[in-house]
Design a protein around this motif. Structure first.
Motif, short mmCIF file in Angstrom:
data_model
loop_
_atom_site.label_atom_id
_atom_site.label_comp_id
_atom_site.label_asym_id
_atom_site.label_seq_id
_atom_site.Cartn_x
_atom_site.Cartn_y
_atom_site.Cartn_z
N GLN A 203 11.86 -5.51 9.39
CA GLN A 203 10.55 -6.02 8.99
C GLN A 203 9.62 -4.86 8.66
N VAL A 204 8.96 -4.99 7.52
CA VAL A 204 8.07 -3.94 7.02
C VAL A 204 6.74 -4.58 6.64
N GLY A 205 5.64 -4.03 7.12
CA GLY A 205 4.32 -4.54 6.78
C GLY A 205 3.82 -3.97 5.45
N VAL A 206 2.99 -4.75 4.76
CA VAL A 206 2.40 -4.33 3.49
C VAL A 206 0.92 -4.65 3.54
N VAL A 207 0.08 -3.62 3.36
CA VAL A 207 -1.37 -3.79 3.35
C VAL A 207 -1.84 -3.66 1.90
N LEU A 208 -2.23 -4.78 1.29
CA LEU A 208 -2.69 -4.77 -0.10
C LEU A 208 -4.16 -4.35 -0.18
N PRO A 209 -4.59 -3.86 -1.33
CA PRO A 209 -6.01 -3.52 -1.48
C PRO A 209 -6.87 -4.78 -1.47
N ARG A 210 -8.17 -4.59 -1.27
CA ARG A 210 -9.08 -5.75 -1.21
C ARG A 210 -9.11 -6.50 -2.53
N GLN A 211 -8.98 -5.79 -3.62
CA GLN A 211 -8.96 -6.41 -4.95
C GLN A 211 -7.71 -5.93 -5.68
N GLY A 212 -6.93 -6.87 -6.22
CA GLY A 212 -5.76 -6.51 -7.00
C GLY A 212 -4.54 -6.28 -6.11
N GLY A 213 -3.54 -5.68 -6.69
CA GLY A 213 -2.32 -5.39 -5.96
C GLY A 213 -1.29 -6.51 -6.01
N GLN A 214 -1.62 -7.63 -6.68
CA GLN A 214 -0.70 -8.76 -6.71
C GLN A 214 0.58 -8.43 -7.48
N ALA A 215 0.44 -7.66 -8.56
CA ALA A 215 1.61 -7.30 -9.35
C ALA A 215 2.58 -6.45 -8.52
N PHE A 216 2.03 -5.52 -7.76
CA PHE A 216 2.88 -4.70 -6.89
C PHE A 216 3.57 -5.57 -5.84
N TRP A 217 2.82 -6.50 -5.24
CA TRP A 217 3.40 -7.36 -4.22
C TRP A 217 4.49 -8.25 -4.79
N ASP A 218 4.30 -8.75 -5.99
CA ASP A 218 5.33 -9.60 -6.60
C ASP A 218 6.64 -8.84 -6.79
N LYS A 219 6.53 -7.62 -7.25
CA LYS A 219 7.75 -6.82 -7.45
C LYS A 219 8.38 -6.44 -6.13
N ARG B 174 10.19 -9.48 -4.50
CA ARG B 174 11.48 -9.78 -5.11
C ARG B 174 12.61 -8.91 -4.54
N ARG B 175 12.23 -7.80 -3.93
CA ARG B 175 13.22 -6.91 -3.35
C ARG B 175 13.47 -7.20 -1.87
N SER B 176 12.79 -8.20 -1.31
CA SER B 176 13.08 -8.62 0.05
C SER B 176 14.46 -9.26 0.09
N GLY B 177 15.18 -9.03 1.15
CA GLY B 177 16.51 -9.61 1.25
C GLY B 177 17.06 -9.48 2.65
N SER C 12 12.67 -7.06 5.00
CA SER C 12 11.75 -8.18 4.76
C SER C 12 10.34 -7.64 4.78
N PHE C 13 9.58 -7.87 3.70
CA PHE C 13 8.21 -7.38 3.57
C PHE C 13 7.23 -8.47 3.99
N LEU C 14 6.24 -8.08 4.81
CA LEU C 14 5.27 -9.02 5.36
C LEU C 14 3.86 -8.53 5.07
N LEU C 15 3.00 -9.43 4.57
CA LEU C 15 1.61 -9.08 4.31
C LEU C 15 0.84 -8.98 5.62
#
Length: 380
Positions: free
Chosen positions: A48-64, A67-70, A74-77
Motif C-alpha cells: 500500500q502506497v499513499g498519494v497526496v494530490l495537490p489542492r488544485q489539479g493532479g487528476q491526470a497524474f492520479w488517473d495514470k 491504472r498501474r495499481s495491481g 496499491s495506490f491510496l489517496l
C-alpha cells in the motif's frame, strides 16, 4: 584455559537443566511456524502506497497512477498528515507527495525534485514506486517535450505544430512500448510480490532480537546471583570476577547463538543476519557482564524486566519508527542495539561494527576497573 573449559562444561550442563534454555531453543520452531501460518492472502497482499494530490489539479497524474495499481502495489489517496502517519506506523510502505503547482511545473517542463517520496525504515517497495511515479510524470510531460524538440530542430514551425499536437498525445500500442523486466543482481527474475514478504521478515527479525535481549537480561540476573553466592565468594580470592563469570556467560550465549542460527534460515538474507547475530550477542554478553558485576543493577532487573521488551519495540523500528513522529528521539532510536542489529541484517555493516565496538568498549572498561581494583588490593 583448562579452568575456563572445565567451568564452561559445568555451566553448560547446568544450563541444559534450566527451563528458560529449552524455551529459547523452541525459538526456531516459533519463527518457522509464524512463516508457515502466515495467511496466503496476507503474503499476496499488495504493497500500500499513499498519494497526496495537490489542492488544485493532479487528476491526470492520479488517473495514470491508478491504472498501474495491481497485485504488487496499491495506490491510496490521502492528505499529507495521514500519509506521514501511515508510513511512520508501517501500515503503508511509502507515500508520494505532489506539489501544489504540479500542472504549472509540468507545463514548464520543470521536473527537478517534482515529487516528495516519504519512506520509513521498513519500506521495501519504494524503488518500484519511484519508477512508477517517474513513468507517470514522463507520460504527462512527453507531448510538451516532443513539441519543444520538433520546434528546436526545425522539423516543425509555429504554424504546422498545431496540426501535429493530436498525434503527439496519442498512446503508443503495446508492441511499440519499451517493457521493463525486474531481475536480481545474479540475473534471476524478481517477482514484485516478493517485496511484500520483506515486511514480515523485518518484523520477525526484530522480535527475534528482542527475545534475545530479554534472555540476556535474565542471564545477567543469573550471573549476578551466582557471583553473590557463597561458593563464588570462596573462589574470588583465587580468580578474578571476570574469570569466574566469562565461562558461565559463554554457557548462556551458546544456546542463544544456536537458537538464532536455526531460526534465521526462515527469514530474509539469512547469511547477513547470521553474521550480524555474532556482534549482537557479543554486545548483549558484555552488557550482561556489566550488569552482573554491580549488585544494585542486577537486583533492579526484575522490576525493570516488564518494561525492557516494550522499550525495545517502541524505540527500535520493529513495529514503527517513533523518530518519524518525534524527531527528537532520532539519536536514541538510531543507537538502540536492536536498531543496530536490524541495520546489520539489511547489509549495512555499520550497525555490526557499532555493536562490536560497543561490546569491546564495555569489556575494556570492565577489565580496566578490575585491574585497578587488583592494584589497590595489592597496595593495601
Amino acid at each position: 584455559m583448562s579452568f575456563f573449559l572445565s567451568c564452561l562444561a559445568a555451566a553448560l550442563r547446568a544450563r541444559l537443566r534450566e527451563t528458560q534454555t529449552w524455551l529459547l531453543l523452541l525459538l526456531p520452531l516459533a519463527v518457522f511456524g509464524a512463516k508457515a501460518l502466515l495467511p496466503a492472502q496476507e503474503a499476496a497482499a499488495p504493497v500500500q502506497v499513499g498519494v497526496v494530490l495537490p489542492r488544485q489539479g493532479g487528476q491526470a497524474f492520479w488517473d495514470k497512477l491508478e491504472r498501474r495499481s495491481g497485485l504488487a502495489v496499491s495506490f491510496l489517496l490521502a492528505d499529507e498528515e495521514e500519509a506521514r502517519r501511515q508510513v511512520a506506523a508501517g501500515r503503508w510502505d511509502c507515500a508520494l507527495v505532489l506539489p501544489d503547482d504540479l500542472e504549472q511545473r509540468l507545463a514548464a517542463l520543470d521536473t527537478y525534485e517534482l515529487i516528495d517520496l516519504l519512506i520509513g525504515p521498513g519500506s521495501t517497495a519504494y524503488p518500484l514506486v519511484r519508477e512508477t511515479a517517474a513513468a507517470c510524470v514522463a507520460e504527462l510531460a512527453a507531448p510538451a517535450i516532443a513539441e519543444d524538440y520538433l520546434l528546436e530542430r526545425g522539423i516543425a514551425d509555429e504554424t504546422s505544430i498545431a496540426a501535429l499536437r493530436p498525434r503527439l498525445r496519442e498512446t503508443l500500442a503495446d508492441q511499440d512500448r519499451v517493457h521493463v523486466s525486474l531481475e536480481t543482481v545474479d540475473g534471476r527474475p524478481l517477482d514484485p510480490l516478493a517485496l511484500a514478504d520483506r515486511g514480515t521478515d523485518a518484523l520477525l527479525t526484530g522480535l527475534l532480537a528482542v527475545v534475545l535481549l530479554v534472555y540476556a537480561l535474565f542471564a545477567a540476573m543469573d550471573l549476578g546471583r551466582w557471583l553473590d553466592s557463597p561458593f563464588a565468594r570462596r573462589l574470588l580470592p583465587l580468580r578474578s570476577p571476570l574469570a569466574l563469570l566469562l565461562p558461565r556467560l559463554a554457557a548462556a550465549l551458546i544456546p542463544a547463538l544456536w537458537a538464532g542460527a536455526l531460526a534465521l534460515p526462515a527469514l530474509d538474507r539469512p547469511v547477513w543476519s547470521l553474521c550480524a547475530l555474532v556482534p549482537y550477542l557479543l554486545f548483549l554478553g558484555a552488557a550482561a557482564l556489566a550488569l552482573a558485576r554491580h549488585r544494585a543493577l542486577w537486583t533492579a532487573l526484575p522490576v525493570l524486566m516488564p518494561f525492557a521488551p516494550a522499550a525495545a519495540l517502541l524505540l527500535s523500528p520493529v513495529l514503527l519508527d517513533l523518530s518519524l513522529l518525534f524527531p527528537a528521539l532520532a539519536p536514541l532510536v538510531r543507537w538502540m542495539p536492536v536498531t543496530l542489529y536490524l541495520r546489520a541484517c539489511q547489509g549495512r555493516w555499520g550497525g555490526a561494527l557499532a555493536l562490536a565496538a560497543l561490546a569491546g568498549l564495555i569489556l575494556s572498561l570492565l577489565w580496566a576497573l578490575e585491574r585497578r581494583g587488583s592494584v589497590k588490593a595489592k597496595r593495601g
